[in-house]
Design a protein around this motif. Structure first.
Motif, PDB file in Angstrom:
ATOM      1  N   ASP A  18      -2.385  -5.557  -0.514  1.00  0.00           N
ATOM      2  CA  ASP A  18      -3.713  -5.626  -1.253  1.00  0.00           C
ATOM      3  C   ASP A  18      -4.611  -5.279   0.582  1.00  0.00           C
ATOM      4  O   ASP A  18      -5.182  -4.076   0.475  1.00  0.00           O
ATOM      5  N   VAL A  34       0.640  -3.668  -6.224  1.00  0.00           N
ATOM      6  CA  VAL A  34       0.018  -3.867  -5.412  1.00  0.00           C
ATOM      7  C   VAL A  34       0.054  -5.352  -5.163  1.00  0.00           C
ATOM      8  O   VAL A  34      -0.189  -6.283  -6.275  1.00  0.00           O
ATOM      9  N   VAL A  62      -3.451   4.417  -7.489  1.00  0.00           N
ATOM     10  CA  VAL A  62      -2.792   4.675  -6.632  1.00  0.00           C
ATOM     11  C   VAL A  62      -1.190   3.957  -7.550  1.00  0.00           C
ATOM     12  O   VAL A  62      -0.699   4.642  -6.930  1.00  0.00           O
ATOM     13  N   TRP A  92      -3.114  -1.484   0.571  1.00  0.00           N
ATOM     14  CA  TRP A  92      -4.136  -0.927  -0.921  1.00  0.00           C
ATOM     15  C   TRP A  92      -4.936  -0.422   0.133  1.00  0.00           C
ATOM     16  O   TRP A  92      -6.331   0.557  -0.574  1.00  0.00           O
ATOM     17  N   ARG A  93      -5.633  -2.113   0.252  1.00  0.00           N
ATOM     18  CA  ARG A  93      -7.911  -1.702   1.033  1.00  0.00           C
ATOM     19  C   ARG A  93      -7.677  -0.685   1.830  1.00  0.00           C
ATOM     20  O   ARG A  93      -9.114   0.542   1.774  1.00  0.00           O
TER      21      ARG A  93
END
Length: 543
Positions: free
Chosen positions: A216, A246, A229, A219-220
């Protein structure tokens, strides 16, 4: 408590007497006794409802007195800003230190893996050499364990690895795990977006399954939390892999207090790292950390016995490689591999030091409040003389202590997320130091611990001033000469005892902190030497 019970009983007796008098009057007017009692109850109304209203009135009064105590406590804090500031800052230091160390212990010893289901059924699987040393597992050993053990809901393996992500000059080094395809299923982790590895991707075919799962955090920070994504490709070690999922924010990997950003099937090793396929089938190549989930109702001793039996048979069947070797299970927190194994011991010492610091803080604040109580002694005596009970005045003192400790807890819990990052500096230098990271978000366990510490401090700091109020000599206290009498001498003796205890506790805390510091310095020296050796030889785990 007993006063409320007697008031309720008196009210019930009053109702009974009223109903009886009303029934007697109606009976005197000529009605039968049974009818007279019935009419008396009808005229009075619902007895149970009246009792409930009476009890509610007492509860409302009790809440009202608490509100008055809190308002008066805030007024006293505003009236003495210097004493309030010193007390709150002193308490904030002790609470922040204790909360920070507790958050470390929670991440290392209490909840080593976040985002997993039924963590109490998870154990680590370790290979044991002939001389009793714990070592990682080989992939062929993992296959034997996975396929033949019956008391487990699943067995998975992982291997920490530094991975290059990106193209050429824009590539960055990211820590990830090469894992067996069933890792997320064994841990019971649910994806935040997309999916994890499918059962068809659990296989043992070298070079297969070019997919990846990202954290996570990654991802951010790199994709702006864009849900699209999923299905895109990511360049890992100059090879394209498809992002399929994710991980949830609470999950950081299969190793306590270590944060990873990528998970790739172990079968991608020949492609990503240029490892020969025969090395995946070599039992000498021991670089896999094992983790297993016990079946419901199976104890760790039962599973350990089954594992040992299979490992002993494997040692005979593979005598050229595994002669004399065995295997065992242990809780996640006792695993000898990973950064948590390096800081587990110092954390216990730090918790003891923090307990001593809390006692020192309490002694300091008690001294401060006793000095303040001496100044307010005439106020307390005047309130008692005007009709307030000693219990009510003592409760007011305890309320003020609770407000002070609550203010200290508020400041302490605000700085705790920044202090938790210091765990990185407690880890000896080496590959694992870059991995150390814990979730800085305030969780229920930390809030409960802080609330417990706050309540303990309020009771510990308010007990002595409250007892002094309870033992106050009213006639002497109202006179000017009463200040230097028996009460003053008892205050001085108590404050002297507290000063002596502070000094003694401070000496013990300094000795403990010194021993902890020397141990950390020795660990750092060992880590630096290991790091220098690691530059010339990259064999082994995380090399």
């Amino acid at each position: 408590m007993f006063s409320n019970r007697r008031s309720t009983d008196d009210f019930a007796e009053e109702i009974r007497a009223h109903l009886e008098m009303e029934a007697d009057q109606l009976e005197a007017e000529g009605l039968p006794r049974a009818e007279a009692e019935r009419r008396a109850r009808v005229v009075f109304g619902n007895v149970a409802s009246a009792r409930e209203r009476f009890a509610l009135r007492h509860r409302v009064q009790w809440l009202g007195t608490i509100r008055q105590d809190v308002r008066f406590g805030f007024r006293m804090m505003r009236r003495n800003p210097g004493v309030t500031a010193v007390a709150i800052l002193t308490l904030a230091i002790g609470i922040a230190a204790s909360a920070t160390v507790f958050s470390w212990i929670d991440a290392v010893l209490l909840e080593p893996l976040g985002g997993v289901t039924e963590a109490n059924r998870l154990v680590t699987l370790e290979t044991v050499t002939a001389n009793g040393e714990w070592v990682p597992n080989s992939y062929p050993d993992f296959i034997d364990f996975r396929d033949h053990l019956k008391l487990f809901d699943g067995i998975a393996v992982s291997r920490p690895s530094a991975i290059s992500v990106g193209r050429d000059e824009h590539a960055e080094r990211v820590w990830g795990e090469l894992v067996s395809g069933n890792l997320f299923a064994v841990l019971g982790v649910k994806p935040e977006a997309g999916r994890f590895f499918l059962p068809s991707e659990y296989g043992d075919t070298p070079g297969a399954f070019p997919v990846a799962v990202i954290s996570d955090r990654y991802w951010r920070s790199h994709f702006g939390a864009n849900p699209e994504v999923i299905g895109q490709t990511i360049r890992i070690n100059q090879h394209e892999l498809t992002i399929v999922g994710v991980a949830p924010p609470a999950f950081h990997g299969s190793m306590p207090v270590a944060s990873f950003d990528l998970w790739v099937p172990y079968m991608q090793q020949p492609v990503l790292n240029g490892v020969k396929e025969w090395m995946l089938r070599d039992r000498h190549n021991r670089n896999m950390l094992g983790i297993a989930r016990l079946k419901p109702g199976v104890s760790i001793d039962q599973a350990r016995a089954e594992l040992k039996g299979l490992a002993d048979r494997m040692a005979v069947a593979n005598a050229d490689v595994s002669e004399g070797m065995s295997a065992t299970l242990m809780p996640l927190t006792l695993s000898p591999h990973g950064p948590h194994a390096l800081i587990r011991g110092p954390l216990r010492i730090l918790m003891g030091v923090c307990v001593l610091v809390l006692f020192i803080v309490c002694a300091n604040v008690v001294n401060l409040l006793l000095a303040r109580a001496t100044v307010r002694q005439r106020e307390f005596n005047a309130r008692i003389a005007l009709g307030a009970s000693r219990f009510r005045v003592a409760r007011q003192v305890l309320t003020e202590c609770l407000l002070l400790s609550g203010g200290g807890a508020l400041f302490g819990i605000c700085v705790t997320p920044w202090l938790t990052h210091a765990l990185h500096y407690l880890t000896p230098p080496g590959p694992f130091q870059q991995l150390v990271s814990i979730d800085t978000r305030t969780n229920f366990a930390l809030m409960a611990f802080t609330a417990g510490v706050c309540l303990f401090i309020a009771l510990a700091t308010g007990l002595f001033p409250a007892l002094q109020v309870g033992r106050a000599h009213l006639s002497a206290g109202l006179n000017d000469g009463g200040r230097s009498g028996i009460v003053g001498r008892s205050h001085n003796r108590l404050r002297s005892a507290l000063v002596v205890s502070e000094v003694a506790l401070a000496l013990v805390a300094l000795v403990g902190a010194g021993r902890c510091g020397s141990g950390l310095f020795r660990r750092r020296a060992v880590g630096i030497r290991a790091q220098l050796v690691g530059r010339t030889s990259h064999r082994g785990l995380c090399a």
